[in-house]
Design a protein around this motif. Sequence first.
Motif, PDB file in Angstrom:
ATOM      1  N   PRO A 123      24.057 -85.017 -67.275  1.00 53.03           N
ATOM      2  CA  PRO A 123      25.257 -84.486 -66.869  1.00 53.03           C
ATOM      3  C   PRO A 123      24.960 -83.422 -66.342  1.00 53.03           C
ATOM      4  N   ASP A 124      25.114 -82.907 -65.771  1.00 51.55           N
ATOM      5  CA  ASP A 124      25.394 -81.061 -65.059  1.00 51.55           C
ATOM      6  C   ASP A 124      23.946 -81.223 -63.482  1.00 51.55           C
ATOM      7  N   GLY A 125      23.075 -82.963 -63.997  1.00 45.32           N
ATOM      8  CA  GLY A 125      21.425 -82.406 -63.555  1.00 45.32           C
ATOM      9  C   GLY A 125      21.055 -83.012 -62.299  1.00 45.32           C
ATOM     10  N   ASP A 126      20.810 -82.887 -62.120  1.00 47.79           N
ATOM     11  CA  ASP A 126      20.322 -83.836 -60.616  1.00 47.79           C
ATOM     12  C   ASP A 126      19.593 -85.281 -60.157  1.00 47.79           C
ATOM     13  N   GLU A 132      15.580 -86.133 -74.701  1.00 55.48           N
ATOM     14  CA  GLU A 132      16.701 -85.755 -73.900  1.00 55.48           C
ATOM     15  C   GLU A 132      17.526 -86.698 -73.736  1.00 55.48           C
ATOM     16  N   GLU A 180      19.472 -88.215 -76.952  1.00 60.35           N
ATOM     17  CA  GLU A 180      20.392 -86.584 -77.742  1.00 60.35           C
ATOM     18  C   GLU A 180      21.292 -86.555 -76.711  1.00 60.35           C
ATOM     19  N   MET A 181      21.141 -86.985 -75.544  1.00 58.08           N
ATOM     20  CA  MET A 181      22.219 -86.335 -74.102  1.00 58.08           C
ATOM     21  C   MET A 181      23.353 -87.992 -74.538  1.00 58.08           C
ATOM     22  N   THR A 182      23.394 -88.977 -74.389  1.00 56.01           N
ATOM     23  CA  THR A 182      24.009 -89.846 -73.962  1.00 56.01           C
ATOM     24  C   THR A 182      23.791 -90.895 -75.525  1.00 56.01           C
ATOM     25  N   PHE A 183      23.710 -90.768 -76.901  1.00 53.24           N
ATOM     26  CA  PHE A 183      23.026 -91.399 -77.262  1.00 53.24           C
ATOM     27  C   PHE A 183      22.467 -92.957 -77.762  1.00 53.24           C
TER      28      PHE A 183
END
Lengths: 295, 241
Positions: free
Chosen positions: B11-14, B194, B197-200
């Motif tokens: 999300p919002d990364g490259d 990371e 925690e962001m995708t579970f």
Amino acid sequence: MRRFITTIITAALLGGPVAAQDLGGTLKKIKDTGTITLGHRESSIPFSYLDDKQQPIGYALDLCMKIVDAVKTELKIPNLKVTLQPVTSSNRIPLLQNGTIDLECGSTTNSVARQEQVSFGPTYFVINVSAAVKKSSSVNTIADLDGKTVSTTSGTTSVPLIKSYEKAKGVDVKEIYGKDHAESFLLLADDRAAAFIMDDILLAGQIANARNPADYRILPESLRQEPYSMMLRKGDAPFKALVDRAVGAVMKSGEIEKIYAKWFTAPIAPKGVNLNFPMTPVIRDAFKNPNDKGV
Amino acid sequence: MKLDIFLQQVPDGDGTWWQSLASGLQWTLLVALLAWIMAFALGSLVGVARTTDKRWLTRLGDTYVELFRNIPLLVQFFLWYFVVPGLIPSVKVWVTTLDPTQHQLVTAIVCLGFFTSARIAEQVRSGIQSLARGQRNAGYAVGLTQVQTYRFVLLPMAYRIIIPPLTSELMNLIKNTAVAYSIGLTELFFRTREMGEMTFRYFEAFAAATLIYIVISMAANRVMAFIERRVAVPGYIAGSH
């Protein structure tokens, strides 16, 4: 596997004699075991944290105890046993899903992504993701941070927020990560970062505990608003209805005002710090119209 | 376990999660390599110092080893990253001029370098002390100085003897780089957490990380085994086969 178990349980329920009360899910588990397990955080001040006697306390726990009271009445178990289980931001969802905890009482953002995994009760707090800066610095808006370093806590929803803000506004900030809020704040206090980007209430908690609270301020700007709520297992309509009813009643009756004041505008344990965080219009609105909308 | 998560965008990364883990792996390898060079050089010096006939040098070496061996690695990271710059004003001035990522990299290398060097020093010392006393005396008898005796007689054999424990040390170092997540260095473990925690999708994230750590540790093990065979002295201890 979960689906397999669910199928078996459903088959057993359908095949067996129809119970007088169709409970199922969490309520059935509570009735069968005579125990409800609440998940709590250890340092989410003032929502859910440990006091100086290592007892879990906080705003979210007070509200969860209202739910426990409702469960006692509903199931007619006056001596219901309440077990408290510490959880972290990494394990709160898995522990809820595997049945270790029945209700998570912490500082969890109700997000659409999380709603695919779990359900949420009514919103009990609305935070703004904002930035704490030193008063001595020249930073007055988030855009002023262009070319500067900002700190944030790894694994939080603030990380993708800053990145999307950078892309949208064409500003270039360098992020560094603390592994918890205290370390991220230390980076700001040591001038390693010009700002600490996080939920405003958590920033207020860090500032209140800092050596010189007067040195810091929170920018009035908001990157995003996020509702906080308690988590329960997904697809458990009877328990969800009970949670909504119990918390909704506290909000409608105005009892919430007292509970809010106790944690946000009065000195709290363990150090007697006052967060000075009066109810914002958005929070007042959430209490007037209880809802579980995620972001 | 669905592997499509690795091909999903951050999300919002490259890039995708797979690329995020790969970029973490690059940092892990870079830190491990540079910290190993530092640890090997420092560890050898301190190890040698502890076997010389200079009493003060031995004491100094002993103190060094005990200092770095007896403090938990996580605490050492905290000390190097937060406490050292806070205590020494000139370091703090220098640190604030650094790019934050560079600062994290330097901290991680220095911290792991010192920590590992203490352990290597202990192995170098035991390697030298395992040699028969006669070797040192023979060196002196043919007119070599102490430095020359170490360079041409003692160290060539001592290093060969300690290749197996050095291999474990290298593998430990690679795995210890994971602790650098605590200062926010975006290495492999940081990226794994990371992703969880962001995708579970903790299971997938940590399964991938486990596999990657096993592969690079095993690769290090094989490289060291190759070196061991190449430098073996025929007819002498473990190297013979």
